[in-house]
Design a protein around this motif. Sequence first.
Motif, PDB file in Angstrom:
ATOM      1  N   VAL A  71       0.845  -1.193   0.000  1.00  0.00           N
ATOM      2  CA  VAL A  71       0.000   0.000   0.000  1.00  0.00           C
ATOM      3  C   VAL A  71       0.882   1.245   0.000  1.00  0.00           C
ATOM      4  O   VAL A  71       1.922   1.292   0.659  1.00  0.00           O
ATOM      5  CB  VAL A  71      -0.987   0.020   1.194  1.00  0.00           C
ATOM      6  CG1 VAL A  71      -0.266   0.031   2.522  1.00  0.00           C
ATOM      7  CG2 VAL A  71      -1.954   1.193   1.083  1.00  0.00           C
ATOM      8  N   THR A  72       0.442   2.230  -0.769  1.00  0.00           N
ATOM      9  CA  THR A  72       1.087   3.534  -0.876  1.00  0.00           C
ATOM     10  C   THR A  72      -0.002   4.573  -0.717  1.00  0.00           C
ATOM     11  O   THR A  72      -1.118   4.374  -1.184  1.00  0.00           O
ATOM     12  CB  THR A  72       1.775   3.681  -2.250  1.00  0.00           C
ATOM     13  OG1 THR A  72       2.836   2.736  -2.327  1.00  0.00           O
ATOM     14  CG2 THR A  72       2.320   5.076  -2.470  1.00  0.00           C
ATOM     15  N   ALA A  87      -2.121   4.944   4.625  1.00  0.00           N
ATOM     16  CA  ALA A  87      -1.270   3.779   4.326  1.00  0.00           C
ATOM     17  C   ALA A  87      -0.906   3.033   5.607  1.00  0.00           C
ATOM     18  O   ALA A  87      -0.910   1.798   5.630  1.00  0.00           O
ATOM     19  CB  ALA A  87      -0.014   4.213   3.581  1.00  0.00           C
ATOM     20  N   ASP A  88      -0.599   3.768   6.667  1.00  0.00           N
ATOM     21  CA  ASP A  88      -0.274   3.133   7.950  1.00  0.00           C
ATOM     22  C   ASP A  88      -1.472   2.348   8.477  1.00  0.00           C
ATOM     23  O   ASP A  88      -1.323   1.213   8.945  1.00  0.00           O
ATOM     24  CB  ASP A  88       0.126   4.184   8.983  1.00  0.00           C
ATOM     25  CG  ASP A  88       1.388   4.921   8.618  1.00  0.00           C
ATOM     26  OD1 ASP A  88       2.442   4.269   8.504  1.00  0.00           O
ATOM     27  OD2 ASP A  88       1.323   6.150   8.440  1.00  0.00           O
ATOM     28  N   LYS A  89      -2.637   2.961   8.411  1.00  0.00           N
ATOM     29  CA  LYS A  89      -3.845   2.309   8.922  1.00  0.00           C
ATOM     30  C   LYS A  89      -4.170   1.052   8.126  1.00  0.00           C
ATOM     31  O   LYS A  89      -4.516   0.019   8.701  1.00  0.00           O
ATOM     32  CB  LYS A  89      -5.017   3.292   8.897  1.00  0.00           C
ATOM     33  CG  LYS A  89      -4.863   4.384   9.934  1.00  0.00           C
ATOM     34  CD  LYS A  89      -6.022   5.359   9.898  1.00  0.00           C
ATOM     35  CE  LYS A  89      -5.875   6.393  11.007  1.00  0.00           C
ATOM     36  NZ  LYS A  89      -7.010   7.329  11.037  1.00  0.00           N
ATOM     37  N   ILE A  90      -4.056   1.122   6.800  1.00  0.00           N
ATOM     38  CA  ILE A  90      -4.319  -0.049   5.954  1.00  0.00           C
ATOM     39  C   ILE A  90      -3.289  -1.131   6.238  1.00  0.00           C
ATOM     40  O   ILE A  90      -3.628  -2.305   6.375  1.00  0.00           O
ATOM     41  CB  ILE A  90      -4.320   0.348   4.463  1.00  0.00           C
ATOM     42  CG1 ILE A  90      -5.548   1.209   4.167  1.00  0.00           C
ATOM     43  CG2 ILE A  90      -4.279  -0.885   3.570  1.00  0.00           C
ATOM     44  CD1 ILE A  90      -5.506   1.919   2.824  1.00  0.00           C
ATOM     45  N   ASP A  95      -2.760  -6.081   7.310  1.00  0.00           N
ATOM     46  CA  ASP A  95      -1.483  -6.774   7.219  1.00  0.00           C
ATOM     47  C   ASP A  95      -0.891  -6.699   5.813  1.00  0.00           C
ATOM     48  O   ASP A  95      -0.446  -7.688   5.237  1.00  0.00           O
ATOM     49  CB  ASP A  95      -1.635  -8.233   7.671  1.00  0.00           C
ATOM     50  CG  ASP A  95      -0.290  -8.873   7.970  1.00  0.00           C
ATOM     51  OD1 ASP A  95       0.627  -8.157   8.398  1.00  0.00           O
ATOM     52  OD2 ASP A  95      -0.164 -10.087   7.754  1.00  0.00           O
ATOM     53  N   VAL A  96      -0.925  -5.488   5.253  1.00  0.00           N
ATOM     54  CA  VAL A  96      -0.374  -5.217   3.928  1.00  0.00           C
ATOM     55  C   VAL A  96       0.881  -4.367   4.110  1.00  0.00           C
ATOM     56  O   VAL A  96       0.834  -3.349   4.797  1.00  0.00           O
ATOM     57  CB  VAL A  96      -1.406  -4.454   3.048  1.00  0.00           C
ATOM     58  CG1 VAL A  96      -0.795  -4.054   1.717  1.00  0.00           C
ATOM     59  CG2 VAL A  96      -2.655  -5.293   2.846  1.00  0.00           C
ATOM     60  N   PRO A  97       1.989  -4.751   3.519  1.00  0.00           N
ATOM     61  CA  PRO A  97       3.220  -3.967   3.671  1.00  0.00           C
ATOM     62  C   PRO A  97       3.074  -2.534   3.148  1.00  0.00           C
ATOM     63  O   PRO A  97       2.454  -2.307   2.110  1.00  0.00           O
ATOM     64  CB  PRO A  97       4.249  -4.731   2.837  1.00  0.00           C
ATOM     65  CG  PRO A  97       3.721  -6.122   2.785  1.00  0.00           C
ATOM     66  CD  PRO A  97       2.225  -5.977   2.753  1.00  0.00           C
ATOM     67  N   LEU A  98       3.649  -1.594   3.866  1.00  0.00           N
ATOM     68  CA  LEU A  98       3.658  -0.192   3.486  1.00  0.00           C
ATOM     69  C   LEU A  98       4.823   0.049   2.540  1.00  0.00           C
ATOM     70  O   LEU A  98       5.982  -0.144   2.919  1.00  0.00           O
ATOM     71  CB  LEU A  98       3.795   0.673   4.740  1.00  0.00           C
ATOM     72  CG  LEU A  98       4.008   2.161   4.552  1.00  0.00           C
ATOM     73  CD1 LEU A  98       2.836   2.789   3.814  1.00  0.00           C
ATOM     74  CD2 LEU A  98       4.201   2.828   5.906  1.00  0.00           C
ATOM     75  N   ALA A  99       4.519   0.430   1.300  1.00  0.00           N
ATOM     76  CA  ALA A  99       5.580   0.699   0.324  1.00  0.00           C
ATOM     77  C   ALA A  99       6.154   2.093   0.524  1.00  0.00           C
ATOM     78  O   ALA A  99       7.347   2.261   0.731  1.00  0.00           O
ATOM     79  CB  ALA A  99       5.057   0.530  -1.094  1.00  0.00           C
ATOM     80  N   LEU A 132       7.792  -1.829   4.152  1.00  0.00           N
ATOM     81  CA  LEU A 132       8.719  -1.578   3.054  1.00  0.00           C
ATOM     82  C   LEU A 132       9.097  -0.114   2.994  1.00  0.00           C
ATOM     83  O   LEU A 132       9.863   0.301   2.156  1.00  0.00           O
ATOM     84  CB  LEU A 132       8.069  -1.956   1.712  1.00  0.00           C
ATOM     85  CG  LEU A 132       7.681  -3.393   1.556  1.00  0.00           C
ATOM     86  CD1 LEU A 132       6.908  -3.590   0.262  1.00  0.00           C
ATOM     87  CD2 LEU A 132       8.902  -4.265   1.551  1.00  0.00           C
ATOM     88  N   ASP A 133       8.523   0.698   3.860  1.00  0.00           N
ATOM     89  CA  ASP A 133       8.631   2.143   3.778  1.00  0.00           C
ATOM     90  C   ASP A 133      10.084   2.601   3.807  1.00  0.00           C
ATOM     91  O   ASP A 133      10.764   2.451   4.815  1.00  0.00           O
ATOM     92  CB  ASP A 133       7.861   2.790   4.924  1.00  0.00           C
ATOM     93  CG  ASP A 133       7.737   4.290   4.780  1.00  0.00           C
ATOM     94  OD1 ASP A 133       7.201   4.892   5.699  1.00  0.00           O
ATOM     95  OD2 ASP A 133       8.175   4.845   3.753  1.00  0.00           O
TER      96      ASP A 133
END
Length: 135
Positions: A71-72, A87-90, A95-99, A132-133
Amino acid sequence: MIHLYYDSRTGNVQRFINKVTQITGWSAHKIDDNLAIEQPGHLITYTTRMGSVPDNTVAFLLNQADKIFSVTSSGNRNWGQNFGIAADKISNEYDVPLAMKFELSGTMEDINQFIDIIKNQYNDSKRGSKKLDIA
């Protein structure tokens, strides 16, 4: 082929997506009530109401989160700690990595960084790292 799923209200995310697809040729799909994912991909959304996830994005994730690799989020740095917080909340809830996060419609540096992250760090179906941020 890399698939991007995006939500845009003011046009900022749409402009970001347009630049990314012009450079890469990746496939972009705008989130709407009838969108059903056939191919897994990456979610790009925006932050609204000073720190909320858009309703359209939430509805999309209810049935499609397991097909999202990363997620971005777009945001506005004027919102301080709430910058791109959707993006942080999602990431936390689904449980989706933050790009990454970018401001408004993103700079060319943001676009190139996003392309690099998606191509080189997270372009398969296995959810490895939670975060991934690098932005």
